[in-house]
Design a protein around this motif. Structure first.
Motif, short mmCIF file in Angstrom:
data_model
loop_
_atom_site.label_atom_id
_atom_site.label_comp_id
_atom_site.label_asym_id
_atom_site.label_seq_id
_atom_site.Cartn_x
_atom_site.Cartn_y
_atom_site.Cartn_z
N THR A 52 27.67 12.81 -24.02
CA THR A 52 27.66 14.15 -24.58
C THR A 52 27.12 15.17 -23.59
OG1 THR A 52 25.42 14.03 -25.46
CG2 THR A 52 27.20 13.12 -26.84
N ARG A 53 27.22 16.43 -23.97
CA ARG A 53 26.67 17.50 -23.14
C ARG A 53 25.17 17.30 -22.98
NH1 ARG A 53 27.57 21.92 -26.37
NH2 ARG A 53 29.72 22.14 -25.65
N GLY A 54 24.55 16.72 -23.98
CA GLY A 54 23.12 16.45 -23.93
C GLY A 54 22.78 15.14 -23.28
N VAL A 55 23.78 14.49 -22.67
CA VAL A 55 23.63 13.25 -21.90
C VAL A 55 23.29 12.05 -22.78
CG1 VAL A 55 22.93 12.37 -19.64
CG2 VAL A 55 22.67 14.78 -20.12
N THR A 56 23.64 12.12 -24.04
CA THR A 56 23.57 10.92 -24.88
C THR A 56 24.81 10.08 -24.61
OG1 THR A 56 22.36 12.11 -26.60
CG2 THR A 56 23.49 10.08 -27.24
N THR A 57 24.62 8.77 -24.49
CA THR A 57 25.75 7.90 -24.19
C THR A 57 26.00 6.91 -25.32
OG1 THR A 57 24.31 6.34 -23.02
CG2 THR A 57 25.36 8.06 -21.71
N ALA A 58 27.23 6.44 -25.39
CA ALA A 58 27.60 5.43 -26.37
C ALA A 58 28.68 4.55 -25.75
CB ALA A 58 28.11 6.07 -27.65
N TYR A 59 28.66 3.28 -26.13
CA TYR A 59 29.59 2.31 -25.55
C TYR A 59 30.18 1.44 -26.66
CZ TYR A 59 27.11 3.49 -21.24
OH TYR A 59 26.54 4.16 -20.19
N THR A 60 31.40 1.00 -26.44
CA THR A 60 31.94 -0.01 -27.34
C THR A 60 31.23 -1.33 -27.04
OG1 THR A 60 34.00 -0.92 -28.21
CG2 THR A 60 33.83 -0.75 -25.82
N ASP A 61 31.13 -2.18 -28.04
CA ASP A 61 30.33 -3.40 -27.92
C ASP A 61 30.75 -4.28 -26.74
OD1 ASP A 61 29.83 -3.99 -31.51
OD2 ASP A 61 28.81 -2.67 -30.07
N SER A 62 32.03 -4.34 -26.48
CA SER A 62 32.53 -5.29 -25.48
C SER A 62 32.15 -4.92 -24.05
CB SER A 62 34.04 -5.42 -25.59
OG SER A 62 34.67 -4.18 -25.33
N VAL A 63 31.70 -3.68 -23.81
CA VAL A 63 31.32 -3.27 -22.46
C VAL A 63 29.83 -2.96 -22.35
CG1 VAL A 63 33.62 -2.30 -22.16
CG2 VAL A 63 31.72 -0.77 -22.66
N GLN A 64 29.13 -3.00 -23.47
CA GLN A 64 27.69 -2.72 -23.46
C GLN A 64 26.98 -3.63 -22.46
OE1 GLN A 64 26.21 -0.34 -25.73
NE2 GLN A 64 24.44 -0.58 -24.42
N GLY A 65 26.18 -3.03 -21.59
CA GLY A 65 25.45 -3.80 -20.60
C GLY A 65 26.22 -4.04 -19.32
N ARG A 66 27.51 -3.75 -19.32
CA ARG A 66 28.32 -3.94 -18.10
C ARG A 66 28.82 -2.61 -17.53
NH1 ARG A 66 33.09 -6.45 -18.40
NH2 ARG A 66 33.49 -5.90 -20.58
N PHE A 67 29.11 -1.66 -18.37
CA PHE A 67 29.65 -0.36 -17.95
C PHE A 67 28.57 0.71 -18.11
CE2 PHE A 67 34.45 -1.12 -18.93
CZ PHE A 67 34.41 -2.30 -18.19
N ILE A 68 28.62 1.68 -17.21
CA ILE A 68 27.71 2.81 -17.28
C ILE A 68 28.50 4.11 -17.10
CG2 ILE A 68 25.69 3.96 -16.29
CD1 ILE A 68 24.83 1.21 -15.21
N ILE A 69 28.36 5.01 -18.07
CA ILE A 69 29.00 6.31 -17.95
C ILE A 69 27.95 7.32 -17.51
CG2 ILE A 69 28.64 6.91 -20.40
CD1 ILE A 69 31.40 8.33 -20.29
#
Length: 118
Positions: A52-69
């Motif tokens: 988000t504009r406020g730098v909150t991030t969210a990930y789908t479960d299958s990439v959690q811990g592997r991908f970083i936005i």
């Protein structure tokens, strides 16, 4: 008109890493959020990660811990660092940006292919 241009896709072996970039034609601060979607052949497009504009991030479960936005507002660019890639990560990856202006308006890049294979 907003333009989003992705880059960084390619062929990588399982366990490898790639970093995708999405460069916007203007300030990304106008958007409520930006994210990455992916679509594999025969499957629906799914949201992979969002920031988000406020730098909150969210990930789908299958990439959690592997991908970083992440985002660099000065460069009007959003990144997706993909680590420990798996064959099931193979898909077209699409950059998305959206904003609320009485209704939600979505903008899309043209996509970049990620193939994970030995």
């Amino acid at each position: 008109q907003v333009q989003l241009v992705e880059s960084g896709g390619g062929l990588v072996q399982p366990g490898g890493s790639l970093r995708l970039s999405c460069a916007a034609s203007g300030s990304i601060l106008v958007f409520n959020a930006m994210g990455w979607y992916r679509q594999a052949p025969g499957k629906q497009r799914e949201l992979v990660a969002e920031i988000t504009r406020g730098v909150t991030t969210a990930y789908t479960d299958s990439v959690q811990g592997r991908f970083i936005i992440s985002r660099d507002n000065a460069k009007n660019t959003v990144y997706l660092q993909m680590n420990s890639l798996k064959p099931e990560d193979t898909a077209g990856y699409y950059c998305n940006a959206w904003l609320n202006n009485l209704r939600r308006n979505d903008y899309w890049g043209q996509g970049t292919q990620v193939t994970v294979s030995s």
